[in-house]
Structure formats: C-alpha cells, structure tokens
Scaffold this motif. Structure first.
Motif, PDB file in Angstrom:
ATOM      1  N   MET A  65      89.124 -19.239  63.465  1.00 35.77           N
ATOM      2  CA  MET A  65      88.167 -18.278  62.939  1.00 35.77           C
ATOM      3  C   MET A  65      86.844 -18.925  62.555  1.00 35.77           C
ATOM      4  SD  MET A  65      90.546 -15.880  60.461  1.00 35.77           S
ATOM      5  CE  MET A  65      89.113 -15.043  59.786  1.00 35.77           C
ATOM      6  N   PHE A  66      86.939 -20.101  61.902  1.00 34.39           N
ATOM      7  CA  PHE A  66      85.756 -20.687  61.292  1.00 34.39           C
ATOM      8  C   PHE A  66      85.416 -22.049  61.881  1.00 34.39           C
ATOM      9  CE2 PHE A  66      87.885 -18.487  57.532  1.00 34.39           C
ATOM     10  CZ  PHE A  66      87.176 -17.304  57.706  1.00 34.39           C
ATOM     11  N   PRO A  67      84.128 -22.405  61.894  1.00 33.08           N
ATOM     12  CA  PRO A  67      83.747 -23.784  62.230  1.00 33.08           C
ATOM     13  C   PRO A  67      84.356 -24.740  61.204  1.00 33.08           C
ATOM     14  CG  PRO A  67      81.830 -22.322  62.216  1.00 33.08           C
ATOM     15  CD  PRO A  67      82.963 -21.541  61.621  1.00 33.08           C
ATOM     16  N   ILE A  68      84.707 -25.926  61.644  1.00 34.29           N
ATOM     17  CA  ILE A  68      85.390 -26.881  60.768  1.00 34.29           C
ATOM     18  C   ILE A  68      84.410 -27.905  60.204  1.00 34.29           C
ATOM     19  CG2 ILE A  68      87.199 -28.660  60.651  1.00 34.29           C
ATOM     20  CD1 ILE A  68      88.615 -27.165  62.923  1.00 34.29           C
ATOM     21  N   GLU A  69      84.477 -28.087  58.888  1.00 36.74           N
ATOM     22  CA  GLU A  69      83.699 -29.085  58.151  1.00 36.74           C
ATOM     23  C   GLU A  69      82.197 -29.007  58.442  1.00 36.74           C
ATOM     24  OE1 GLU A  69      85.178 -33.012  57.617  1.00 36.74           O
ATOM     25  OE2 GLU A  69      87.276 -32.414  57.677  1.00 36.74           O
ATOM     26  N   GLN A  70      81.678 -27.806  58.302  1.00 36.42           N
ATOM     27  CA  GLN A  70      80.237 -27.614  58.386  1.00 36.42           C
ATOM     28  C   GLN A  70      79.873 -26.314  57.679  1.00 36.42           C
ATOM     29  OE1 GLN A  70      80.276 -27.228  62.860  1.00 36.42           O
ATOM     30  NE2 GLN A  70      78.970 -25.462  62.446  1.00 36.42           N
ATOM     31  N   LEU A  71      78.701 -26.273  57.092  1.00 38.86           N
ATOM     32  CA  LEU A  71      78.233 -25.043  56.475  1.00 38.86           C
ATOM     33  C   LEU A  71      78.018 -23.985  57.554  1.00 38.86           C
ATOM     34  CD1 LEU A  71      75.680 -26.325  53.819  1.00 38.86           C
ATOM     35  CD2 LEU A  71      77.637 -24.844  53.349  1.00 38.86           C
ATOM     36  N   VAL A  84      78.706 -13.101  49.527  1.00 37.25           N
ATOM     37  CA  VAL A  84      78.870 -14.435  50.112  1.00 37.25           C
ATOM     38  C   VAL A  84      77.939 -14.590  51.316  1.00 37.25           C
ATOM     39  CG1 VAL A  84      80.458 -15.923  51.389  1.00 37.25           C
ATOM     40  CG2 VAL A  84      81.256 -14.744  49.332  1.00 37.25           C
ATOM     41  N   LYS A  85      77.140 -15.649  51.300  1.00 38.23           N
ATOM     42  CA  LYS A  85      76.235 -15.939  52.414  1.00 38.23           C
ATOM     43  C   LYS A  85      76.624 -17.223  53.139  1.00 38.23           C
ATOM     44  CE  LYS A  85      72.288 -13.593  50.273  1.00 38.23           C
ATOM     45  NZ  LYS A  85      70.908 -13.756  49.735  1.00 38.23           N
ATOM     46  N   THR A  86      77.010 -18.256  52.395  1.00 36.25           N
ATOM     47  CA  THR A  86      77.332 -19.547  53.008  1.00 36.25           C
ATOM     48  C   THR A  86      78.776 -19.935  52.737  1.00 36.25           C
ATOM     49  OG1 THR A  86      76.522 -20.703  51.045  1.00 36.25           O
ATOM     50  CG2 THR A  86      74.962 -20.385  52.868  1.00 36.25           C
ATOM     51  N   MET A  87      79.420 -20.488  53.756  1.00 36.48           N
ATOM     52  CA  MET A  87      80.836 -20.869  53.661  1.00 36.48           C
ATOM     53  C   MET A  87      81.054 -22.254  54.259  1.00 36.48           C
ATOM     54  SD  MET A  87      82.337 -17.149  54.850  1.00 36.48           S
ATOM     55  CE  MET A  87      80.866 -16.748  55.796  1.00 36.48           C
ATOM     56  N   GLY A 103      75.302 -31.008  45.808  1.00 36.11           N
ATOM     57  CA  GLY A 103      74.018 -31.698  45.762  1.00 36.11           C
ATOM     58  C   GLY A 103      73.133 -31.428  46.951  1.00 36.11           C
ATOM     59  N   GLY A 104      73.563 -30.560  47.846  1.00 34.22           N
ATOM     60  CA  GLY A 104      72.787 -30.260  49.045  1.00 34.22           C
ATOM     61  C   GLY A 104      71.695 -29.239  48.815  1.00 34.22           C
ATOM     62  N   GLU A 105      70.876 -29.048  49.819  1.00 30.61           N
ATOM     63  CA  GLU A 105      69.766 -28.101  49.719  1.00 30.61           C
ATOM     64  C   GLU A 105      70.249 -26.653  49.775  1.00 30.61           C
ATOM     65  OE1 GLU A 105      66.878 -28.926  52.708  1.00 30.61           O
ATOM     66  OE2 GLU A 105      66.438 -30.949  51.974  1.00 30.61           O
ATOM     67  N   THR A 106      71.320 -26.408  50.530  1.00 29.04           N
ATOM     68  CA  THR A 106      71.842 -25.043  50.683  1.00 29.04           C
ATOM     69  C   THR A 106      72.974 -24.801  49.699  1.00 29.04           C
ATOM     70  OG1 THR A 106      71.312 -25.096  53.044  1.00 29.04           O
ATOM     71  CG2 THR A 106      72.819 -23.380  52.300  1.00 29.04           C
ATOM     72  N   GLN A 107      72.929 -23.701  49.007  1.00 27.47           N
ATOM     73  CA  GLN A 107      73.941 -23.355  48.017  1.00 27.47           C
ATOM     74  C   GLN A 107      75.212 -22.853  48.694  1.00 27.47           C
ATOM     75  OE1 GLN A 107      73.215 -21.290  43.888  1.00 27.47           O
ATOM     76  NE2 GLN A 107      73.259 -19.724  45.454  1.00 27.47           N
ATOM     77  N   LEU A 108      76.345 -23.414  48.315  1.00 26.22           N
ATOM     78  CA  LEU A 108      77.633 -22.995  48.873  1.00 26.22           C
ATOM     79  C   LEU A 108      78.212 -21.855  48.038  1.00 26.22           C
ATOM     80  CD1 LEU A 108      80.081 -23.470  50.811  1.00 26.22           C
ATOM     81  CD2 LEU A 108      80.994 -25.002  49.051  1.00 26.22           C
ATOM     82  N   ASP A 109      78.650 -20.788  48.720  1.00 32.52           N
ATOM     83  CA  ASP A 109      79.251 -19.641  48.028  1.00 32.52           C
ATOM     84  C   ASP A 109      80.771 -19.643  48.082  1.00 32.52           C
ATOM     85  OD1 ASP A 109      76.773 -18.521  47.324  1.00 32.52           O
ATOM     86  OD2 ASP A 109      76.603 -17.514  49.263  1.00 32.52           O
TER      87      ASP A 109
END
Length: 341
Positions: free
Chosen positions: A141-147, A200-203, A111-117
């Motif tokens: 490797m990755f940021p936790i709990e954030q787009l 893939v753009k957003t994770m 439901g957010g503005e940014t599409q999750l891939d």
C-alpha cells in the motif's frame, strides 16, 4: 519535550500489564508511559503507582473512574506531552529491535523540514494456539521508509486497513482535530484511526513488526461471542463513523486517494456489523441489520447505494436465509485464510 507518549489503558490488568509496560521501558527517557487505570477493581492501580514511583521521569499513573477503553485513550491524549502519541493495550507488547527503530525514525523526522503527521508500522496477531502468527503488513500500500502523502499511496485493497496497533499520530494533530472517543463503548479503536485521517497530510511507513496484538483471553472484546453480546456497541461505532463521514464529506473527498481509503474502511466496518448480525439468525438481529442500512440511507442515499450495491455488498447482503448462509460460509473461509477472529 518527550519524543513519544504511550498511553496504556488498563482495566483489571494486574495479571498481564507488567509484561506490556516492561516492553515499553526500553524506550528510556525518549518516552513517557501514561498508565491509565480506568477504575480497576484489582491491583492495577497499585502496580501503576509502583511503576510511577520507580521510574518517575518515564512513567505516570493516571487514575480515573471507569469510562471504558475510549475514555482511557481520551485521558492519555489529554495528559500527553510527547511530540507523537501511541496507544498500547495492557495485554499487548512491543518488540525491542523494532521499537528502537521506531524511536530513531521519529527522532530523525522530528528534526526535518516537513512535519510528520502519521507513522505506520506492522503488527502481529499473537493468537493463542497458533505456531505461526499472522503479520499485518502494508508494503503493498505504502512507500517504504520515505515521507509520502495520500497521492503516493500505491493501492488500497479491500479489507486491508489501518488499526490502532499500526499507527503513531502527531500528538498535536489529535488534539487539534478534536478527537474525543465515546465512553462506555467498545470498538472505538476504529474511530481513533478513522477520524483524524482528514487532517493527516504526511506519512511514513516502516516495514517492521513492532506491535504484538495478543488474542486469546475469553473475555477479550474481539472474541466473537463477546462481540455478539456487545453488538449494539459495534453498531453505535458504525453509525458514528457514518455520521463523521457524511458530516466531513467535503474535506474527505478533497483528496481522491484519502476518500477512497476512508470509504473502503467504512464499507468493511459496515460489512463486519452485518455479518455479525447474521451469525445468530434471529428476528431481532435481522431487524437491526435492516435498521443499520436504513440509517445509512437516511444519512446519505448515495453512500447507501455505494455500500449496498458494490461488488462486496452484493455478496454481503444476499437476500433470504439461503443468501445469509452463503455470506456466512464466505466469512468463515476468510477467517481460516486470514486468521482473524
């Protein structure tokens, strides 16, 4: 529309598929469970139909001629109606608390503005005979709990790459990128994770142990003896990944962190193929090892140089029988440390 489609590829899975499906039913009406009977010869089809009859709004039985794991995943993608897509193999299962967190996170992000891939979570090697099970985490490797995007990735350590067990893709992305796994071929899960990455753009990463990956059946494809008997299929997958990397190099290299990650992935898959070929030190296998490197050289000479003469490549491709013994000793040490097959 369902929130999450889950494909469960099944082949002669009557003795363990119910544990898998029961763990997925916890998702309720937010999920659709696509039970793909890949031409099974036991009671798999009957069990699939029984679940579809008992849970008609959640479970769907798909029956098809045998085409292998990749073919079953393809059928799952083709029939998926959910916003996101996940593959859970029929001998594996998911943890309820983490599952609920996954669903609530997907719902919130949908439901957010940014599409999750791509959503990423941890998986657990549930290896028979071991009291402590190895957890594959990506918190370094990755940021936790954030787009986040590729530019936000902290580091890409060698050999620490995403597997099918750790990913949930946006369904439309898989369909739009034209993903089609080869039939009658094992180890296509690497292609499943590798090929969609340029799109893939957003994770989003959840540092939770969601997927339990069972290792212990003697006929399992990741059993080392089985892998050696199917080495030609491993090599086929390896070459298909090389082809894809070379053919889509312009798009892949357009983002530096993604390029680095995908090269590392291809490099480790090639290393695995090479090491497997020298575990049985036969003239035939040595010829196949040489042919793989020649294949890469013909496809792209610079790619060959990067793989062959990297720091890792120096140890993987040591010359002579003595060199191969050193490579195998290092491989066995890593097996003990990281508990892979």
């Amino acid at each position: 529309m369902k929130l999450l489609s889950i494909a469960v590829p099944c082949y002669n899975s009557e003795s363990y598929m119910e544990k898998c499906i029961d763990s997925l039913l916890v998702g309720g009406e937010d999920v659709e469970i696509l039970i793909v009977d890949d031409g099974s010869k036991d009671k798999t089809a009957e069990i699939a139909d029984a679940y579809a009859a008992k849970y008609p709004t959640i479970c769907k039985a798909i029956h098809k001629p045998n085409g292998g794991h990749g073919s079953a995943v393809n059928a799952g993608i083709e029939n998926a109606t959910g916003l996101f897509f996940k593959v859970v193999d029929s001998d594996d299962w998911v943890k309820e608390i983490a599952y609920r967190k996954i669903l609530s996170t997907l719902s919130e992000l949908a439901g957010g503005e940014t599409q999750l891939d791509l959503l990423i979570s941890n998986f657990v090697y549930n290896k028979v005979g071991e009291k402590r099970h190895k957890v594959m985490r990506y918190n370094r490797m990755f940021p936790i709990e954030q787009l986040f995007t590729w530019k936000d990735i902290k580091r890409t350590p060698k050999g620490h790459y995403l597997l099918m067990h750790s990913v949930i893709f946006r369904t439309k992305l898989l369909k739009q990128c034209g993903l089609k796994l080869p039939e009658h071929t094992f180890y296509v899960d690497n292609i499943y994770v590798f090929n969609p990455l340029p799109f893939v753009k957003t994770m989003y990463y959840l540092d939770i142990n969601f997927y339990y990956y069972y290792i212990g059946r003697e006929d399992q494809s990741v059993n080392q003896k089985i892998m050696l008997s199917r080495i030609d299929q491993q090599l086929r997958v390896n070459k298909l990944m090389v082809d894809y990397y070379v053919e889509n190099y312009g798009m892949i290299r357009s983002q530096r962190e993604r390029h680095k990650y995908m090269f590392n992935y291809l490099e480790i898959i090639t290393a695995i193929s090479s090491v497997l070929l020298i575990t049985e030190d036969t003239p035939e296998n040595l010829a196949k090892r040489k042919e793989l490197l020649e294949y890469i050289k013909e496809k792209n000479y610079l790619l060959y140089l990067k793989i062959r003469y990297s720091i890792e490549g120096t140890y993987i491709y040591l010359p002579g029988k003595g060199g191969r013994k050193i490579t195998l000793a290092g491989y066995k040490l890593l097996q003990k440390i990281f508990h892979f097959n």
